[in-house]
Design a protein around this motif. Structure first.
Motif, PDB file in Angstrom:
ATOM      1  N   UNK A 220       0.848  -1.177   0.000  1.00 19.13           N
ATOM      2  CA  UNK A 220       0.000   0.000   0.000  1.00 19.13           C
ATOM      3  C   UNK A 220       0.890   1.236   0.000  1.00 19.13           C
ATOM      4  N   UNK A 221       0.603   2.150  -0.922  1.00 22.82           N
ATOM      5  CA  UNK A 221       1.324   3.416  -0.979  1.00 22.82           C
ATOM      6  C   UNK A 221       0.263   4.501  -0.936  1.00 22.82           C
ATOM      7  N   UNK A 222       0.191   5.190   0.198  1.00 24.29           N
ATOM      8  CA  UNK A 222      -0.889   6.158   0.385  1.00 24.29           C
ATOM      9  C   UNK A 222      -2.222   5.437   0.302  1.00 24.29           C
ATOM     10  N   UNK A 223      -3.152   5.959  -0.474  1.00 28.72           N
ATOM     11  CA  UNK A 223      -4.469   5.322  -0.572  1.00 28.72           C
ATOM     12  C   UNK A 223      -4.537   4.214  -1.629  1.00 28.72           C
ATOM     13  N   UNK A 224      -3.415   3.932  -2.313  1.00 21.54           N
ATOM     14  CA  UNK A 224      -3.433   2.991  -3.442  1.00 21.54           C
ATOM     15  C   UNK A 224      -2.871   1.632  -3.019  1.00 21.54           C
ATOM     16  N   UNK A 225      -3.601   0.575  -3.369  1.00 23.15           N
ATOM     17  CA  UNK A 225      -3.141  -0.792  -3.117  1.00 23.15           C
ATOM     18  C   UNK A 225      -2.637  -1.391  -4.423  1.00 23.15           C
ATOM     19  N   UNK A 226      -1.496  -2.055  -4.340  1.00 22.46           N
ATOM     20  CA  UNK A 226      -0.901  -2.726  -5.487  1.00 22.46           C
ATOM     21  C   UNK A 226      -0.714  -4.195  -5.135  1.00 22.46           C
TER      22      UNK A 226
END
Length: 82
Positions: free
Chosen positions: A8-14
């Protein structure tokens, strides 16, 4: 080989799928997003889908994903009890 994992980077999930040789396929919002490869200790490169060659442009998102991959520690599964 390492199992796929999420970061997770900030509000984004990868979702990260290791491919070997410091190469990873990254999924974002459930769709294949980019392929990246580690270049140096602090630089990660995006791979061109058609040629599978690295694109030598600095990309903050790619570097952030790469740094998160390096910091990722797999969860240890419970060892089989004796």
């Amino acid at each position: 080989m390492q199992e796929p994992f999420d970061i997770e980077i900030g509000p984004v999930n990868y979702s990260v799928f290791p491919e070997g040789n410091d190469s990873y396929t990254i999924f974002k919002d459930g769709k294949e997003y980019i392929q990246i490869q580690k270049d140096t200790s602090s630089i990660w490169l995006k791979m061109d889908y058609k040629t599978e060659l690295p694109i030598f442009e600095e990309d903050e998102e790619v570097n952030a994903i790469g740094q998160a991959i390096e910091k990722y520690v797999p969860e240890e599964e419970d060892e089989e009890e004796l």
